[in-house]
Design an enzyme around this catalytic site. Sequence first.
Site, PDB file in Angstrom:
ATOM      1  N   CYS A  70       0.950  -1.246   0.129  1.00 17.79           N
ATOM      2  CA  CYS A  70       0.150   0.164   0.061  1.00 17.79           C
ATOM      3  C   CYS A  70       0.841   1.362   0.024  1.00 17.79           C
ATOM      4  O   CYS A  70       1.551   1.631   0.905  1.00 17.79           O
ATOM      5  CB  CYS A  70      -0.889   0.081   1.289  1.00 17.79           C
ATOM      6  SG  CYS A  70      -2.022   1.395   1.283  1.00 17.79           S
ATOM      7  N   CYS A 184      -0.345   3.369  -6.982  1.00 20.33           N
ATOM      8  CA  CYS A 184      -1.317   2.782  -6.241  1.00 20.33           C
ATOM      9  C   CYS A 184      -1.580   1.445  -6.652  1.00 20.33           C
ATOM     10  O   CYS A 184      -1.756   1.234  -7.817  1.00 20.33           O
ATOM     11  CB  CYS A 184      -2.745   3.368  -6.086  1.00 20.33           C
ATOM     12  SG  CYS A 184      -4.203   2.909  -5.186  1.00 20.33           S
TER      13      CYS A 184
HETATM   14  N1  DGL Z   1      -4.000   0.702  -2.581  1.00 22.14           N
HETATM   15  C1  DGL Z   1      -3.541   1.590  -1.871  1.00 22.14           C
HETATM   16  C2  DGL Z   1      -2.217   2.657  -2.201  1.00 22.14           C
HETATM   17  O1  DGL Z   1      -1.401   1.751  -2.862  1.00 22.14           O
HETATM   18  C3  DGL Z   1      -4.710   2.823  -1.651  1.00 22.14           C
HETATM   19  C4  DGL Z   1      -6.079   2.145  -1.586  1.00 22.14           C
HETATM   20  C5  DGL Z   1      -6.746   2.909  -0.693  1.00 22.14           C
HETATM   21  O2  DGL Z   1      -7.199   4.245  -0.568  1.00 22.14           O
HETATM   22  O3  DGL Z   1      -6.859   2.180   0.543  1.00 22.14           O
HETATM   23  O4  DGL Z   1      -2.080   3.556  -2.147  1.00 22.14           O
END
Ligand code: DGL
Length: 265
Positions: A70, A184
């Site tokens: 993340c 992301c």
């Molecule tokens: N998957 C998360 C990232 O890589 C973001 C998704 C979310 O906003 O929870 O930043």
Amino acid sequence: MKLGVFDSGLGGLLISKSIAHAAPELDMLYLGDTLHLPYGNRSAQAIEAYTRRCMDAMFARDCSLVVMACNTASAACLRRLQQDYLPQHWPDRNILGVIVPTLEEAIDHGATNIGLIATNFIAQSNIYEEELQKINPDVRLQTLATPLLVPLIEQGGDKWLEDVLRDYFKAFDLEAMQSLILGCTHYVRLKNVVRSILPDHISIISQDDIIPRKLQDYLNRHPEHDLAIGRTGLREYTVTDLTDFYQSAANSLFGETVNIEVINT
Ligand code: DGL
């Protein structure tokens, strides 16, 4: 022991799948903090509190090393977790982030003008700019917050993605851009549609292509984790909240019924 892969939601499954493809034997535990998704619209304090609880849960479940897939959690608290939390609570474990390896990849492609699409939190945090300054201050970064994308991906809104992306991309100087970072984990899902929209001269930097390779490099340099992680091909998928939509999205991603356990963090 296991390799942990942490994300707020579905994006981490895409990264887990790419790691499993590159290293099928590696024992792996995925945790998606779906109860608190989207992280990208929350405060740094909230993201850090949720992330710490997830790290505790993963280390308690025998992860030697966690890939913090993340980006948003990495921006909010990776450094503090590495500097304070790990030495105090889990001194023999480690957490790897994805932001520096992603920038390194874009620069290795020779880009001097890089685009970044990311959550609100990432865009406001300036974390990509800060890390880029350390790697190569001459490279220009065009950053754009694209907060509608995670909800559309998590909630099955694929048919609107192209229109939303076309509108977002109007904010970029696409002529000058050489690479676009999908900053992301969820945006791995956007690779094809982004490719169909962007001019051909822009390469797409997607973390599912980068993380398995960077992870292998890290394991080669850190035998204490390499040797600690089992090689029986074990897969554990856990979330903090499970909906029917999430279960069917996971099933369709892996092409089979995925056994997903709900855990409390
Ligand atoms: N998957 C998360 C990232 O890589 C973001 C998704 C979310 O906003 O929870 O930043």
